[in-house]
Write an enzyme that holds these catalytic residues in place. Structure first.
Site, short mmCIF file in Angstrom:
data_model
loop_
_atom_site.label_atom_id
_atom_site.label_comp_id
_atom_site.label_asym_id
_atom_site.label_seq_id
_atom_site.Cartn_x
_atom_site.Cartn_y
_atom_site.Cartn_z
N LYS A 1 31.94 -65.42 -43.08
CA LYS A 1 33.10 -66.26 -43.32
C LYS A 1 34.39 -65.45 -43.13
O LYS A 1 34.32 -64.24 -43.19
CB LYS A 1 33.04 -66.87 -44.72
CG LYS A 1 33.34 -65.87 -45.86
CD LYS A 1 33.43 -66.57 -47.18
CE LYS A 1 34.85 -66.90 -47.53
NZ LYS A 1 35.43 -66.07 -48.58
N ASP B 1 36.73 -52.75 -27.62
CA ASP B 1 37.84 -53.66 -27.88
C ASP B 1 37.27 -55.05 -27.61
O ASP B 1 37.06 -55.42 -26.45
CB ASP B 1 39.01 -53.33 -26.93
CG ASP B 1 40.12 -54.36 -27.04
OD1 ASP B 1 39.95 -55.35 -27.81
OD2 ASP B 1 41.15 -54.20 -26.37
N LYS C 1 22.15 -64.61 -53.51
CA LYS C 1 22.05 -64.13 -54.90
C LYS C 1 20.75 -64.67 -55.51
O LYS C 1 20.47 -65.87 -55.41
CB LYS C 1 23.26 -64.60 -55.72
CG LYS C 1 24.56 -63.90 -55.33
CD LYS C 1 25.71 -64.38 -56.19
CE LYS C 1 27.05 -63.94 -55.63
NZ LYS C 1 27.50 -62.63 -56.05
N HIS D 1 31.33 -71.18 -51.40
CA HIS D 1 30.41 -70.82 -52.49
C HIS D 1 30.25 -71.95 -53.51
O HIS D 1 29.13 -72.29 -53.91
CB HIS D 1 30.91 -69.57 -53.22
CG HIS D 1 31.28 -68.44 -52.30
ND1 HIS D 1 30.54 -68.12 -51.20
CD2 HIS D 1 32.31 -67.56 -52.32
CE1 HIS D 1 31.10 -67.09 -50.58
NE2 HIS D 1 32.17 -66.74 -51.24
N LYS E 1 41.46 -66.18 -59.70
CA LYS E 1 41.61 -64.73 -59.78
C LYS E 1 42.36 -64.42 -61.07
O LYS E 1 43.13 -65.25 -61.57
CB LYS E 1 42.44 -64.22 -58.60
CG LYS E 1 41.87 -64.56 -57.23
CD LYS E 1 40.92 -63.50 -56.74
CE LYS E 1 40.43 -63.78 -55.32
NZ LYS E 1 39.14 -63.16 -55.02
#
Ligand code: BG6
Length: 487
Positions: free
Chosen positions: A150, A95, A184, A242, A336
């Protein structure tokens, strides 16, 4: 593989402690990346990985849990030696909010030969208590590195609080802040493109570049992250980290070396040179029910089960106030439930200063460089060429692409998960692809001012249909300047 340990802070860790080891990121990214590195013999033979989380689990249960995650998220051809990898794993229940369990955790970690890397992939509210717990158990020595996932705060003030808490136990050269976009391959290739070729750098400036576009479009909606996303929104979820990192890599001056100090020094200068965004330079949106790839999808409010003012789309006209970029807009957009998943950078060059073909009826278009980051990894330079013919009725010119598909250029290379690179760099102690404190804070500084502007103007997101490219105002944002988004 036997990896020599280095001296000072540059040790190669032989213990990796994963907080949030049963979470989504661990299942989808961290465990698969570690297993893939192991399969490629990129891990120290002695490396032991200790998972910790709130749930009760034995070592064997954690290994079973990891095996399931690997079978689900790692392609079969990258799972060679999975049994050996699983043997590296052990687990300790904890915990994180109370000091009680940290001594047992330290015992489980044992005494590393060279050093320990800790990866915090938990809610940021747990960062401070975790740091205190680690200090209490002596897991903060000179041979310990701390890696943070993040979100690092929700604004500058909360980010500073987290950074202060971490800094109370670890110096900056042992803090590794993740922005997985930096892991990447194509993002790193941006530096190779700019600084390993002669032809771009002399024209990489306001005299030759008209504008830059950065798009990060996703088809997914809320997924299972209702609580987090509705408190965050596209600006803080994607732009703060990003997209600003991509912008910094495009806009930075050539660093003297490819190392953590030189690269990050140049990026932070760009982030600090971002001009405060003015009224009318941002557009926000929220998706409503629509269709993507022929599939009906619900609206954000339906998915959430309530009304919300959170933006799922944002477009921004940004400026970098320095000599190189004077008057060059950087158009950023992310959202999105857009029609396709695509991350790309478009560098739009200016027209040639004078057309020798004008008198022959030919029209010209300026050159454009498109750097595809995902899903396609390719670089396309559009050039003007003469349409074959005898030109009796004038000369015709047409834009033709010079196209490099990275997978074709490097056949036989794995397409790696971004976290493979980052985890290996963490274990070996290379901070170049991690975000420094001053960068994060410059990012938040710029983002906070945008949010403050939205608040003062009482700006609410405009609706857009899922499967479209966002609200029409986003198109107008660019078109007002005579610019079309690249689609
Ligand atoms: C994460 C965001 O940082 O990046 C998500 O929290 C987003 O909302 C994701 O979906 C996108 O990452 P990638 O690698 O799929 O482009």
């Amino acid at each position: 593989m036997d990896v020599p340990s280095m001296t000072g802070d540059c040790f190669t860790a032989d213990r990796l402690l994963l907080f949030g080891a049963t979470g989504d990121l661990a299942q989808r990214m961290l465990l698969p990346s570690l297993c893939a590195l192991d399969a490629d013999e990129l891990m120290h033979d002695d490396l032991r990985i200790i998972g910790t989380a709130r749930s009760e689990m034995s070592d064997q249960e954690f290994r079973n849990f990891a095996r399931e995650a690997l079978e689900k998220y790692l392609p079969a051809d990258r799972r060679g030696g999975m049994a050996d990898f699983l043997n590296r794993l052990s687990y300790q229940q904890l915990d994180a909010t109370t000091l009680d369990g940290y001594k047992a955790l330290a015992e489980k970690v044992g005494e590393p030969k060279h050093g320990l890397a800790i990866f915090l992939s938990t809610a940021p509210s747990l960062f401070e208590p975790t740091i205190r717990g680690l200090q209490h158990a002596g897991l903060d020595g000179a041979n310990v590195r701390m890696c943070l996932e993040k979100p690092l705060g929700t604004d500058l003030a909360s980010s500073c609080e987290i950074n202060d808490a971490v800094a109370s136990a670890f110096p900056e050269d042992r803090i590794f802040r993740i922005d997985h976009y930096l892991g990447k391959e194509t993002v790193q290739n941006l530096l190779a493109l700019r600084f390993a070729n002669l032809m771009f750098e002399p024209i990489w400036n306001a005299a030759h570049i008209d504008h830059v576009q950065i798009t990060v479009a996703e088809t997914v909606g809320l997924e299972s992250r209702v609580g987090y996303y509705d408190d965050s929104g596209a600006l803080r979820d994607m732009v703060q980290n990003h997209m600003l990192q991509l912008l910094a890599l495009v806009a930075m001056e050539p660093p003297g070396h490819f190392d953590a100090t030189a690269v990050r020094d140049e990026k932070v200068k760009v982030l600090r040179a971002l001009r405060q965004v003015e009224k009318g330079e941002t557009v926000t949106g929220q998706y409503r029910a629509g269709a993507i790839g022929g599939q009906a999808v619900p609206g954000y409010d339906d998915e959430l089960g309530k009304d919300s003012d959170t933006e799922t789309f944002v477009a921004i006209k940004a400026h970098v106030d320095n000599w190189r970029w004077k008057g060059v807009p950087f158009y950023l957009r992310t959202g999105k439930r857009l029609p396709e998943r695509v991350t790309e950078i478009v560098v739009q060059f200016r027209c040639v200063p004078h057309s020798i073909f004008a008198g022959k009826g030919a029209t010209m278009q300026p050159n454009r460089l498109v750097i595809g980051i995902q899903p396609e990894e390719n670089i396309t330079l559009s050039l003007m060429a003469k349409v074959p013919g005898l030109d009796r009725e004038g000369i015709r010119l047409r834009q033709v692409p010079l196209n490099i598909a990275m997978p074709d250029a490097f056949v036989g290379q794995h397409r790696r998960i971004a976290y493979e690179r980052l985890l290996l760099d963490l274990i070996e102690g290379d901070q170049t692809l991690f975000v420094r404190r001053d960068e994060v804070e410059a990012q938040w500084h710029w983002i906070d001012a945008i949010r403050e502007g939205w608040h003062t103007q009482n700006l609410k997101p405009k609706t857009y249909t899922a499967g479209s490219w966002g609200p029409s105002a986003a198109i107008a944002l660019a078109e007002r300047d005579g610019v079309s988004w690249h689609e």
